[in-house]
Design a protein around this motif. Structure first.
Motif, PDB file in Angstrom:
ATOM      1  N   ALA A   1       0.832  -1.205   0.000  1.00 55.67           N
ATOM      2  CA  ALA A   1       0.000   0.000   0.000  1.00 55.67           C
ATOM      3  C   ALA A   1       0.868   1.257   0.000  1.00 55.67           C
ATOM      4  O   ALA A   1       2.001   1.255   0.473  1.00 55.67           O
ATOM      5  N   THR A   2       0.295   2.325  -0.524  1.00 60.53           N
ATOM      6  CA  THR A   2       0.923   3.639  -0.465  1.00 60.53           C
ATOM      7  C   THR A   2       0.417   4.351   0.783  1.00 60.53           C
ATOM      8  O   THR A   2      -0.794   4.473   0.973  1.00 60.53           O
ATOM      9  N   ILE A   3       1.319   4.790   1.628  1.00 67.63           N
ATOM     10  CA  ILE A   3       0.939   5.492   2.847  1.00 67.63           C
ATOM     11  C   ILE A   3       0.722   6.969   2.516  1.00 67.63           C
ATOM     12  O   ILE A   3       1.572   7.599   1.898  1.00 67.63           O
ATOM     13  N   VAL A   4      -0.415   7.485   2.938  1.00 69.82           N
ATOM     14  CA  VAL A   4      -0.728   8.903   2.774  1.00 69.82           C
ATOM     15  C   VAL A   4      -0.895   9.478   4.174  1.00 69.82           C
ATOM     16  O   VAL A   4      -1.767   9.059   4.925  1.00 69.82           O
ATOM     17  N   SER A   5      -0.044  10.446   4.505  1.00 72.19           N
ATOM     18  CA  SER A   5      -0.080  10.995   5.863  1.00 72.19           C
ATOM     19  C   SER A   5      -0.465  12.464   5.894  1.00 72.19           C
ATOM     20  O   SER A   5      -0.450  13.075   6.950  1.00 72.19           O
ATOM     21  N   ASP A   6      -0.815  13.019   4.735  1.00 67.91           N
ATOM     22  CA  ASP A   6      -1.091  14.444   4.661  1.00 67.91           C
ATOM     23  C   ASP A   6      -2.217  14.685   3.662  1.00 67.91           C
ATOM     24  O   ASP A   6      -2.120  14.285   2.503  1.00 67.91           O
ATOM     25  N   PHE A   7      -3.278  15.337   4.109  1.00 71.04           N
ATOM     26  CA  PHE A   7      -4.409  15.606   3.226  1.00 71.04           C
ATOM     27  C   PHE A   7      -4.027  16.469   2.030  1.00 71.04           C
ATOM     28  O   PHE A   7      -4.571  16.304   0.951  1.00 71.04           O
ATOM     29  N   GLU A   8      -3.089  17.364   2.223  1.00 73.03           N
ATOM     30  CA  GLU A   8      -2.691  18.231   1.123  1.00 73.03           C
ATOM     31  C   GLU A   8      -1.978  17.451   0.011  1.00 73.03           C
ATOM     32  O   GLU A   8      -1.995  17.865  -1.134  1.00 73.03           O
ATOM     33  N   GLN A   9      -1.403  16.309   0.340  1.00 72.63           N
ATOM     34  CA  GLN A   9      -0.700  15.493  -0.650  1.00 72.63           C
ATOM     35  C   GLN A   9      -1.577  14.411  -1.257  1.00 72.63           C
ATOM     36  O   GLN A   9      -1.164  13.760  -2.215  1.00 72.63           O
ATOM     37  N   LEU A  10      -2.780  14.216  -0.728  1.00 67.65           N
ATOM     38  CA  LEU A  10      -3.636  13.138  -1.225  1.00 67.65           C
ATOM     39  C   LEU A  10      -3.911  13.276  -2.721  1.00 67.65           C
ATOM     40  O   LEU A  10      -3.784  12.308  -3.458  1.00 67.65           O
ATOM     41  N   GLY A  11      -4.258  14.469  -3.172  1.00 67.69           N
ATOM     42  CA  GLY A  11      -4.518  14.677  -4.589  1.00 67.69           C
ATOM     43  C   GLY A  11      -3.312  14.348  -5.457  1.00 67.69           C
ATOM     44  O   GLY A  11      -3.453  13.769  -6.540  1.00 67.69           O
ATOM     45  N   GLU A  12      -2.126  14.658  -4.962  1.00 65.49           N
ATOM     46  CA  GLU A  12      -0.903  14.341  -5.694  1.00 65.49           C
ATOM     47  C   GLU A  12      -0.699  12.832  -5.786  1.00 65.49           C
ATOM     48  O   GLU A  12      -0.219  12.330  -6.794  1.00 65.49           O
ATOM     49  N   ARG A  13      -1.062  12.118  -4.729  1.00 62.32           N
ATOM     50  CA  ARG A  13      -0.878  10.663  -4.700  1.00 62.32           C
ATOM     51  C   ARG A  13      -1.774   9.950  -5.705  1.00 62.32           C
ATOM     52  O   ARG A  13      -1.391   8.945  -6.269  1.00 62.32           O
ATOM     53  N   VAL A  14      -2.974  10.463  -5.890  1.00 62.07           N
ATOM     54  CA  VAL A  14      -3.930   9.797  -6.790  1.00 62.07           C
ATOM     55  C   VAL A  14      -3.936  10.406  -8.170  1.00 62.07           C
ATOM     56  O   VAL A  14      -4.419   9.804  -9.105  1.00 62.07           O
ATOM     57  N   GLY A  15      -3.439  11.621  -8.293  1.00 63.33           N
ATOM     58  CA  GLY A  15      -3.440  12.311  -9.585  1.00 63.33           C
ATOM     59  C   GLY A  15      -4.831  12.768  -9.967  1.00 63.33           C
ATOM     60  O   GLY A  15      -5.813  12.082  -9.690  1.00 63.33           O
TER      61      GLY A  15
END
Length: 181
Positions: free
Chosen positions: A165-179
C-alpha cells in the motif's frame, strides 16, 4: 476557504490538529468521551455543510464513467472522520467515492471489492490497536487483488511500509498521490 485556502489545507492545518487536541484532552481526562463524540459530530456537520450530498450528485449524474474509490476503516476502528475528509478530496480529484465508513471486517471489505470493483481502495486506522488489523486487511487485499491501487492512512501507521500500500499521511498530498483524473 473563502480566502483561498484549499480544502486539503483546511483539513490538514485546521481540522486535523483540532481533532488531535481533542484526543489528547480525552486521553488525559480533561474531557469525557461524550465531549469528544459531540465535537466529532459537530465536525461531521461542518464537513457536510461544505459538500453537496453525494446521493443528490449520484442521482443527477446517473451512471458515472469516473474512476471509483472505495473507503473504509478497518475492523474495530470507529474513527472515520479523516476517511470522510479523504472522500471529499478524492471526489475533487475526479473520483466517485464508495464510502463504507468505520469498523469494516476484512472479509466484508474483500466482498465489497469483489462486487463493486473499485479502481482505488483507501483504508484507515487511527487507534494503535487497529495497526495489526490494517496490516491484515492490506495483506488480504494484496493477495486477492494485487493490481488494486491501495492507499492507507491514519495515526496507527508507524511503520515505513504497510504491505504493498501507499501510505498517505497528509491531506494536502492526497490529490498528488492519486493524480487528477
Amino acid at each position: 476557504l473563502a480566502e483561498g485556502m484549499s480544502l486539503g489545507a483546511l483539513y490538514q492545518s485546521v481540522i486535523t490538529p483540532a481533532m488531535h487536541e481533542l484526543g489528547r484532552l480525552w486521553e488525559k481526562g480533561a474531557i469525557t468521551i461524550a465531549d469528544e463524540h459531540l465535537a466529532t459530530a459537530l465536525t461531521h456537520q461542518v464537513l457536510a455543510a461544505l459538500r453537496p450530498s453525494p446521493l443528490a450528485e449520484q442521482s443527477a449524474e446517473g451512471r458515472s464513467s469516473k474512476p471509483r474509490a472505495m473507503l473504509a476503516a478497518v475492523q474495530g476502528e470507529l474513527h472515520a472522520l479523516a476517511l470522510r475528509m479523504a472522500a471529499h478530496l478524492l471526489e475533487d480529484a475526479g473520483y466517485k467515492t464508495i464510502y463504507l465508513g468505520g469498523d469494516v471486517p476484512t472479509e466484508a471489505l474483500l466482498q465489497a471489492v469483489d462486487s463493486l470493483s473499485p479502481d482505488l481502495l483507501g483504508l484507515s486506522a487511527t487507534m494503535p490497536a487497529s495497526a495489526l488489523r490494517l496490516e491484515d486487511a492490506v495483506a488480504g487485499v494484496n493477495e486477492a487483488h494485487p493490481q488494486l491501487n491501495l492507499l492507507v492512512g491514519g495515526q496507527a501507521i508507524t511503520a515505513p511500509r504497510v504491505g504493498e500500500a501507499t501510505i498517505v499521511s497528509d491531506f494536502e498530498q492526497l490529490g498528488e498521490r492519486v493524480g487528477a483524473t
